[in-house]
Write a protein that holds these residues in place. Structure first.
Motif, short mmCIF file in Angstrom:
data_model
loop_
_atom_site.label_atom_id
_atom_site.label_comp_id
_atom_site.label_asym_id
_atom_site.label_seq_id
_atom_site.Cartn_x
_atom_site.Cartn_y
_atom_site.Cartn_z
N MET A 108 24.85 21.97 20.62
CA MET A 108 23.42 22.25 20.71
C MET A 108 23.21 23.70 21.15
N LYS A 109 22.32 24.39 20.46
CA LYS A 109 22.02 25.77 20.83
C LYS A 109 20.64 25.83 21.48
N GLY A 110 20.52 26.68 22.48
CA GLY A 110 19.24 26.83 23.16
C GLY A 110 18.81 25.57 23.87
N THR A 111 19.72 24.92 24.58
CA THR A 111 19.38 23.67 25.25
C THR A 111 18.76 23.94 26.62
N GLY A 112 18.18 22.89 27.19
CA GLY A 112 17.62 22.97 28.53
C GLY A 112 18.61 22.55 29.60
N PHE A 113 19.88 22.34 29.22
CA PHE A 113 20.89 21.91 30.18
C PHE A 113 21.66 23.11 30.72
N LYS A 114 22.14 22.97 31.93
CA LYS A 114 22.89 24.06 32.54
C LYS A 114 24.23 24.26 31.83
N ASP A 115 24.85 23.17 31.42
CA ASP A 115 26.15 23.26 30.76
C ASP A 115 25.99 23.05 29.25
N ARG A 116 27.00 23.48 28.49
CA ARG A 116 26.98 23.30 27.04
C ARG A 116 27.00 21.81 26.70
N GLN A 117 26.25 21.45 25.65
CA GLN A 117 26.17 20.07 25.23
C GLN A 117 26.47 19.96 23.74
N TRP A 118 26.99 18.78 23.36
CA TRP A 118 27.39 18.54 21.99
C TRP A 118 26.73 17.26 21.50
N LEU A 119 26.49 17.19 20.20
CA LEU A 119 25.76 16.07 19.63
C LEU A 119 26.58 15.34 18.58
N ASP A 165 19.72 18.30 10.64
CA ASP A 165 20.60 19.46 10.54
C ASP A 165 20.09 20.63 11.39
N SER A 166 18.82 20.57 11.81
CA SER A 166 18.25 21.65 12.62
C SER A 166 18.90 21.73 14.00
N TYR A 167 19.55 20.67 14.45
CA TYR A 167 20.21 20.72 15.77
C TYR A 167 21.35 21.74 15.79
N ARG A 168 21.80 22.13 14.63
CA ARG A 168 22.84 23.16 14.58
C ARG A 168 22.25 24.57 14.69
N LEU A 169 20.94 24.69 14.57
CA LEU A 169 20.29 26.00 14.50
C LEU A 169 19.82 26.46 15.87
N SER A 170 19.32 27.67 15.91
CA SER A 170 18.80 28.22 17.15
C SER A 170 17.49 27.53 17.54
N ARG A 171 17.05 27.78 18.77
CA ARG A 171 15.81 27.17 19.24
C ARG A 171 14.62 27.61 18.40
N VAL A 172 14.56 28.89 18.06
CA VAL A 172 13.45 29.39 17.25
C VAL A 172 13.42 28.70 15.88
N LEU A 200 13.44 24.50 7.44
CA LEU A 200 14.84 24.25 7.77
C LEU A 200 15.75 25.07 6.86
N ARG A 201 15.41 25.13 5.61
CA ARG A 201 16.21 25.92 4.65
C ARG A 201 16.17 27.40 5.01
N TYR A 202 15.02 27.89 5.43
CA TYR A 202 14.88 29.30 5.81
C TYR A 202 15.75 29.62 7.03
N GLY A 203 15.93 28.64 7.92
CA GLY A 203 16.74 28.86 9.11
C GLY A 203 18.22 28.68 8.89
N GLY A 204 18.60 28.16 7.72
CA GLY A 204 20.02 28.01 7.43
C GLY A 204 20.51 26.58 7.37
N GLY A 205 19.58 25.61 7.45
CA GLY A 205 19.97 24.20 7.37
C GLY A 205 19.50 23.57 6.07
N LYS A 206 19.78 22.28 5.93
CA LYS A 206 19.39 21.54 4.74
C LYS A 206 18.86 20.17 5.14
N ALA A 207 17.74 19.79 4.53
CA ALA A 207 17.16 18.47 4.77
C ALA A 207 18.05 17.40 4.13
N ARG A 208 18.18 16.28 4.81
CA ARG A 208 19.07 15.23 4.32
C ARG A 208 18.34 14.16 3.51
#
Length: 632
Positions: A47-58, A255-262, A228-236
């Motif tokens: 996860m990028k741009g998370t609200g957690f102190k440590d890195r998180q994975w999905l 797929d947006s979970y792989r992208l930045s917060r913006v 989503l496509r503009y940010g680099g992802g693809k709708a499923r």
């Protein structure tokens, strides 16, 4: 399988059964030494741009996102059903800061990954349960249900790729400015009252508005896919489902979970952006065609945007807030978040990883706001379900009669509108009952889960269940009694000849009249503080209305009771009537009841028995759109 020659039927069956057993044992042994993923599990990534102190994975499981640590994520990543525990441990040690042994991997799979449903069961593991820290809760009434994918990724991709150019800044900013200008013109210069009046006088136009709204909803979904496509992802995928009590379109943008917060927030808000573009297109069509009713679509689109911005349920505004704060899903993480706030009160319960201070404050405020709202929403649905179903039934009967009349007259546009209304009413009834089932079922499952672990809790659990149904019984008792349609005592029955529509005054045998010839215009139902014409009121009764008349000198508090009665019930007409034979008289077509007070309970029974009853020649006919303006 090796060919063993020709066998008898019985021998062949025994051979196949033995072979299946051997295969199962072999698979089980392999699963113990070469662990693999459970079905429908997919790795998402960090996860990028998370609200957690440590890195998180999905990790995704059955459409739900499960949040795990990097160590657990790497084990899931390398446990492909081909590697042994030793090989998994070697790869995890090589790719992470941790020194991991085969026994460590075996224990984490047994105690963490199998219970979360991410890994296939192994010896000594706990059966899969609802979730893991911060995720994977059982399906709730706030999730999209009965999902059906209509368009796959291959159908979405070329369209999204073409539309993504609309998010380029040289296009995005001018479009938003143009949307602000055109909407300002609509609301502050042109106005929308005339558009609704135009729609009201053209029944066929409603079908066009509904069709255009459906198209706008699809365009809205492509707004998410293009963002989503503009940010680099693809709708499923795209499809339809049932959310709360109404149908809804959806786009799988996980797929947006792989992208930045913006990029995630842009994906969340992309549907609103495309809705604004669609609204401007509708206004352009209006300028060409001058079809006023088309502007109603713009108003409905704007109302839909405002509705979806509310962050109380899982709609676009909710996901935008979640992505701004960097929390994957507020609802599924509330339990672990509460456990992390009060660890002593929740020993042994999965807790949410530490949050950043500002995110923690936002989560607390959100929880304090949303829980009372959802509790009130659930309470209201439970309390008013019988009344909702009763009103829906009356409306459905009315639409069925309109459909029948329209069919006899060959009015195909009215038939189509009635058919659409009947479909929507049936859907509302079904969805409301399903929501009730989901809420009550979730409550009962929670009690069962809490009480089954310890026998000492079972009496408390049984008491909680009894209390639930006791409260429901108290809430429903008055509404269930209102379903009684038997006439009250004291009702007089009159024979009424076939009515005709006439101009001018009519002499009636009863006072007030209970039927007969009447004016072509009916009286709009509601409360009046001045007398109405008999001829208009009789026409209303022909359509199924109950006419309640009262002496002008009736005490003010009793008049106010009648006002509330008229405003709370459809097909009820209330007006003063000089020279009444009783303080209050309730009349329906061919029926009448004299009452000494508005507090007589028989007035309610009279309405239930004869409102839209079979005694009226045109029961469920219109009681609005006639003459008169009821008082509020």
């Amino acid at each position: 399988m090796t060919n063993m020659g020709v066998l008898s039927c019985q021998d062949g069956a025994a051979e196949r059964a033995a072979s299946r057993t051997a295969d199962q044992l072999t698979t089980l042994v392999q699963a113990q030494e070469r662990p693999g993923l459970a079905p429908n599990v997919e790795l998402v990534g960090e996860m990028k741009g998370t609200g957690f102190k440590d890195r998180q994975w999905l990790v995704q499981r059955d459409g739900q996102f499960i949040q795990v640590t990097e160590l657990l994520y790497r084990i899931v990543e390398y446990a492909d059903g081909q590697r042994t525990y030793d090989e998994i441990a070697e790869r995890v040690t090589a790719s992470t800061p941790w020194l991991v042994t085969a026994d460590n991997v075996r224990e984490l799979i047994r105690t963490k990954l199998v219970p979360s449903g991410l890994m296939a069961p192994v010896a000594g593991s706990v059966a899969p349960r609802g979730g893991v820290p911060g995720n994977g809760e059982p399906r709730s009434s706030l999730r999209l249900k009965f999902r059906k994918q209509v368009i796959g990724p291959h159908g979405i991709e070329p369209i999204a790729a073409a539309l993504q150019v609309l998010y380029a800044r040289p296009i995005l900013i001018p479009v938003l400015v143009a949307a602000a200008i055109t909407h300002g013109w609509l609301y502050f210069v042109h106005g929308v009252a005339g558009s609704f009046l135009d729609l009201f006088y053209r029944p066929w136009a409603l079908l066009i508005v509904v069709g255009v709204m459906l198209v706008s909803s699809v365009f809205h979904e492509f707004g998410h896919a293009a963002a989503l496509r503009y940010g680099g992802g693809k709708a499923r995928g795209m499809g339809v489902g049932l959310y709360l009590v109404y149908p809804a379109f959806y786009t799988d943008v996980s797929d947006s979970y792989r992208l930045s917060r913006v990029a995630r927030v842009r994906t969340d808000l992309g549907g609103f952006y495309f809705h604004l573009i669609f609204a401007m297109g509708i206004m352009a069509v209006y300028l060409v065609t001058r079809q006023e009713f088309l502007l109603v679509v713009v108003v409905l689109i704007n109302a839909n945007i405002g509705h979806q911005l509310l962050p109380y349920v899982r709609m676009d505004g909710y996901w935008a807030l979640a992505d701004i704060t960097g929390i994957p899903d507020f609802f599924s993480q509330m339990g672990p978040f509460a456990a992390s706030l009060f660890p002593r009160l929740n020993p042994g319960v999965s807790r949410l990883p530490p949050l950043k201070p500002w995110v923690r404050r936002v989560f607390i405020i959100y929880t304090l706001l949303v829980i009372p709202f959802l509790a009130l929403l659930s309470y209201s649905l439970i309390e008013y379900l019988p009344r909702l179903l009763k009103t829906t039934w009356f409306s459905l009967v009315y639409q069925m009669r309109l459909f029948s009349i329209a069919r006899g007259e060959g009015a195909f546009a009215t038939m189509a509108v009635s058919g659409l209304n009947m479909s929507l009413l049936a859907l509302v009834a079904f969805a409301s009952m399903y929501m009730f089932y989901s809420i009550i079922g979730g409550y009962l499952k929670g009690i069962w889960k809490w009480s089954k672990s310890k026998p000492i809790r079972r009496p408390a659990g049984a008491a909680a269940v009894a209390a639930l149904f006791g409260v429901i019984g108290l809430l429903w008792a008055p509404q269930v009694r209102s379903l009684d349609t038997s006439p009250p005592r004291g009702v007089k029955k009159f024979a009424v000849r076939q009515p005709n529509e006439v101009r001018g005054p009519v002499v009636y045998r009863q006072n007030p009249p209970v039927g007969g010839d009447h004016a072509p215009e009916w009286q709009n139902c509601g409360f009046y503080d001045a007398p109405v014409l008999n001829e208009h009121a009789v026409h209303s009764m022909e359509h199924g209305a109950v006419w309640i008349t009262y002496r002008p000198d009736l005490p003010r508090d009793e008049i106010e009771l009648l006002r509330a009665l008229a405003q709370g019930e459809p097909y009820v007409l209330v007006s003063p009537y000089p020279g009444l034979p009783a303080p209050v008289v309730a009349s329906a077509w061919g029926r009448q009841l004299h009452l000494a007070s508005t507090r007589d309970e028989r007035i309610d029974k009279f309405m239930r028995a004869f409102r839209n009853g079979a005694q009226a020649p045109r029961s469920a006919g219109p009681c609005t759109g006639g003459v008169g303006t009821p008082k509020r």
